[in-house]
Write an enzyme that holds these catalytic residues in place. Structure first.
Site, mmCIF file in Angstrom:
data_model
loop_
_atom_site.group_PDB
_atom_site.id
_atom_site.type_symbol
_atom_site.label_atom_id
_atom_site.label_comp_id
_atom_site.label_asym_id
_atom_site.label_seq_id
_atom_site.Cartn_x
_atom_site.Cartn_y
_atom_site.Cartn_z
ATOM 1 N N GLU A 132 0.815 -1.206 0.000
ATOM 2 C CA GLU A 132 0.000 0.000 0.000
ATOM 3 C C GLU A 132 0.856 1.267 0.000
ATOM 4 O O GLU A 132 1.943 1.294 0.579
ATOM 5 C CB GLU A 132 -0.925 0.005 1.232
ATOM 6 N N CYS A 146 3.275 8.586 0.844
ATOM 7 C CA CYS A 146 3.886 7.678 1.829
ATOM 8 C C CYS A 146 4.028 6.312 1.155
ATOM 9 O O CYS A 146 3.034 5.732 0.714
ATOM 10 C CB CYS A 146 2.965 7.599 3.054
ATOM 11 N N CYS A 153 6.563 -6.688 7.233
ATOM 12 C CA CYS A 153 7.685 -6.013 7.882
ATOM 13 C C CYS A 153 8.505 -7.023 8.669
ATOM 14 O O CYS A 153 7.991 -8.026 9.148
ATOM 15 C CB CYS A 153 7.194 -4.912 8.824
ATOM 16 N N CYS A 157 6.927 -4.227 15.975
ATOM 17 C CA CYS A 157 6.412 -3.136 16.808
ATOM 18 C C CYS A 157 4.942 -3.430 17.122
ATOM 19 O O CYS A 157 4.125 -3.612 16.209
ATOM 20 C CB CYS A 157 6.553 -1.808 16.082
ATOM 21 N N CYS A 160 1.768 -1.506 15.616
ATOM 22 C CA CYS A 160 1.704 -1.301 14.157
ATOM 23 C C CYS A 160 0.955 -2.432 13.473
ATOM 24 O O CYS A 160 1.232 -3.611 13.716
ATOM 25 C CB CYS A 160 3.125 -1.202 13.605
ATOM 26 N N GLY A 211 6.914 -1.651 6.188
ATOM 27 C CA GLY A 211 8.307 -2.099 6.150
ATOM 28 C C GLY A 211 9.281 -1.175 6.846
ATOM 29 O O GLY A 211 8.960 -0.032 7.193
ATOM 30 N N GLU A 212 10.476 -1.689 7.036
ATOM 31 C CA GLU A 212 11.564 -0.931 7.648
ATOM 32 C C GLU A 212 12.570 -0.593 6.537
ATOM 33 O O GLU A 212 13.338 -1.459 6.104
ATOM 34 C CB GLU A 212 12.213 -1.780 8.755
ATOM 35 N N SER A 243 12.144 6.824 7.317
ATOM 36 C CA SER A 243 11.780 6.618 8.722
ATOM 37 C C SER A 243 12.292 5.261 9.188
ATOM 38 O O SER A 243 12.132 4.260 8.494
ATOM 39 C CB SER A 243 10.250 6.676 8.839
ATOM 40 N N SER A 268 11.757 6.539 14.924
ATOM 41 C CA SER A 268 10.571 6.243 15.734
ATOM 42 C C SER A 268 11.016 5.896 17.147
ATOM 43 O O SER A 268 11.475 4.798 17.414
ATOM 44 C CB SER A 268 9.806 5.069 15.116
ATOM 45 N N ASN A 344 -3.188 5.499 16.056
ATOM 46 C CA ASN A 344 -4.322 5.192 15.178
ATOM 47 C C ASN A 344 -4.753 3.761 15.452
ATOM 48 O O ASN A 344 -4.006 2.829 15.162
ATOM 49 C CB ASN A 344 -3.925 5.361 13.706
ATOM 50 N N CYS A 387 -1.199 6.464 9.708
ATOM 51 C CA CYS A 387 0.054 5.842 10.149
ATOM 52 C C CYS A 387 -0.204 4.547 10.882
ATOM 53 O O CYS A 387 -0.991 4.505 11.820
ATOM 54 C CB CYS A 387 0.756 6.724 11.177
HETATM 55 N N1 SAH Z 1 9.629 1.046 10.012
HETATM 56 C C1 SAH Z 1 9.672 2.470 9.939
HETATM 57 C C2 SAH Z 1 8.629 3.067 9.007
HETATM 58 C C3 SAH Z 1 7.219 2.523 9.105
HETATM 59 S S1 SAH Z 1 6.258 3.059 10.491
HETATM 60 C C4 SAH Z 1 9.583 3.077 11.313
HETATM 61 O O1 SAH Z 1 9.394 2.348 12.272
HETATM 62 O O2 SAH Z 1 9.766 4.285 11.454
HETATM 63 C C5 SAH Z 1 6.036 4.793 10.269
HETATM 64 C C6 SAH Z 1 5.608 5.519 11.534
HETATM 65 O O3 SAH Z 1 4.285 5.144 11.904
HETATM 66 C C7 SAH Z 1 6.489 5.201 12.732
HETATM 67 O O4 SAH Z 1 6.865 6.369 13.407
HETATM 68 C C8 SAH Z 1 5.594 4.385 13.630
HETATM 69 O O5 SAH Z 1 5.951 4.557 14.977
HETATM 70 C C9 SAH Z 1 4.240 4.963 13.304
HETATM 71 N N2 SAH Z 1 3.118 4.076 13.606
HETATM 72 C C10 SAH Z 1 3.067 2.749 13.446
HETATM 73 N N3 SAH Z 1 1.852 2.272 13.825
HETATM 74 C C11 SAH Z 1 1.131 3.338 14.233
HETATM 75 C C12 SAH Z 1 -0.209 3.505 14.710
HETATM 76 N N4 SAH Z 1 -1.034 2.466 14.811
HETATM 77 N N5 SAH Z 1 -0.618 4.740 15.017
HETATM 78 C C13 SAH Z 1 0.199 5.810 14.864
HETATM 79 N N6 SAH Z 1 1.462 5.713 14.390
HETATM 80 C C14 SAH Z 1 1.922 4.501 14.089
#
Ligand code: SAH
Length: 401
Positions: A132, A146, A153, A157, A160, A211-212, A243, A268, A344, A387
């Site tokens: 996506e 984005c 991934c 986390c 997420c 993904g990372e 990110s 993050s 979110n 996000c």
């Molecule tokens: N792997 C990378 C990029 C993907 S996540 C990273 O970790 O930065 C992108 C951003 O979305 C990160 O800052 C993460 O902390 C945030 N994120 C992930 N899940 C979320 C959620 N459910 N609500 C709000 N932010 C979220």
């Protein structure tokens, strides 16, 4: 060897093992960690740098360099997905290239439209995976896109949605750049349907989708090189943000290889104690907060002002007054910005979004402590595009179009 064999491993092909190192060999043999294995017709030319493309075209067709430049423009400026569309090449040349390589793009499966103007594109890879991308209208003009760097991934986390998919594979550079091209094409088609004279531009790019990105360093780097090229999308490096969840060795590499000079970095952080961060971001058990912050601080000095710390606010978990105080202490003197993201919600995570009052209280405390902070308003949450909601099955009230 197949004339294009050398390109197979570098650009996501699978047939000819022409690997120069063991790790690449392993990556190709293990589909779960490697790149797509579907290019029966050879490498995807969209992932090649201008010089690599020139060498490939020369090898396949012979002739002058401008031919490769023409192909490059078709791929990156006109965003075509077939050789037939390259009308300034002869029929035989198109056929020869088609024998040895491919230019296919991602298929657009679905476009979801939010009431706030956000659009989520669900895209299909040639080996049947879905990823996506999210187009978010800027406050001023244009859009921020984005994009994803992996299918699923590699990290876990807990807040997420993407992590519930597990790690499927890295995206190849051509799949990363094609997310931009499919989104540009969507904007152009929408503009044409509205009889608008100009399509809005994608001005900013964030690698914050699935993904990372720093776990897929080589392909991400390659994609950034292509996307910043003026002969293609021409997106300025300063308008691109990568990110990371805090992959320390890759952040060091990001500095060492000059990427930190070119694009922005968002880290993050999401917690102020190791006990909490270990829970919500298990990567912290490998590289803890102190190590992570020290690594970021060691990036070239002229780049540090461009660092953003993302902080997902999880109700009752990391949003207390004590957290605000610790965060001020952790970032003191760094000049970094904090991007506070109220969580979110989605079905895959046991967390809640703090109340609006809690969010303002946390943010006010940071500001009073001298930390520059911006609250990211959820965009597209009605279509599961906010996000951390990218998981392909996120419930949606909006109609696909
Ligand atoms: N792997 C990378 C990029 C993907 S996540 C990273 O970790 O930065 C992108 C951003 O979305 C990160 O800052 C993460 O902390 C945030 N994120 C992930 N899940 C979320 C959620 N459910 N609500 C709000 N932010 C979220």
């Amino acid at each position: 060897m197949h004339p294009s064999g050398a390109w197979h491993h570098a650009f996501g092909g699978s047939l000819v093992l022409d690997c120069s190192t063991m790790s690449e060999l392993v990556a190709i043999r293990r589909p779960r960690t490697g790149l797509p294995r579907t290019d029966e017709t050879g490498p995807n030319l969209r992932g090649m740098s201008p010089d690599e493309l020139a060498a490939f075209v020369q090898q396949t067709l012979g002739g002058p360099r401008y031919r490769a430049d023409q192909v490059y423009e078709w791929l990156h400026k006109h965003r075509v997905t077939s050789f037939e569309a390259m009308t300034n090449l002869g029929k035989a040349q198109r056929a020869a290239l088609g024998e040895a390589s491919t230019v296919r793009g991602l298929d657009v499966d679905t476009v979801l439209r939010s009431v706030d103007g956000t659009r989520k594109l669900r895209l299909r890879t040639s080996d049947g995976h879905q990823i996506e991308s999210v187009l978010i209208p800027n406050d001023g003009r244009g859009f921020t896109l984005c994009i994803s760097s992996m299918v699923g991934c590699s990290l876990t986390c807990q807040f997420c949605a993407t992590q519930t998919l597990g790690f499927q594979r890295n995206l190849a550079a051509w799949e990363i750049v094609d997310q931009v091209y499919r989104a540009q094409t969507l904007l152009a088609d929408d503009a044409a349907a509205d009889d608008a004279q100009w399509a809005p531009r994608i001005t900013n790019l964030v690698l914050m989708g699935m993904g990372e990105p720093l776990h897929n360093f080589v392909q991400v780097r390659r994609a950034i090189d292509l996307l910043t090229d003026d002969r293609g999308a021409g997106i300025a490096g300063r308008r691109i943000t990568v990110s990371t969840a805090g992959l320390v060795p890759a952040i060091e590499r990001f500095g060492r290889e000059g990427l930190a000079e070119e694009v922005g970095l968002a880290v993050s952080l999401n917690a102020t104690t190791d006990a909490v961060r270990d829970q919500v971001m298990p990567i912290n058990t490998k590289w803890n907060i102190e190590t992570l912050l020290a690594t970021v601080r060691a990036l070239p000095a002229n780049r540090r002002r461009r660092i953003t710390y993302e902080y997902v606010l999880l109700d009752g978990v990391n949003d207390t007054d004590a957290d605000a105080a610790r965060l001020i202490g952790l970032l003191e003197g760094s000049g970094a910005h904090v991007n506070a993201i109220p969580f979110n919600p989605h079905a895959g995570a046991p967390y809640g979004r703090p109340s609006a009052q809690r969010v303002s209280r946390f943010v006010e405390r940071l500001r009073r402590g001298g930390v520059a902070v911006h609250v990211r308003t959820p965009r597209g949450d009605d279509i599961g595009a906010a996000c951390g909601q990218l998981a392909l099955d996120a419930g949606s009230s909006a109609q696909p179009s």
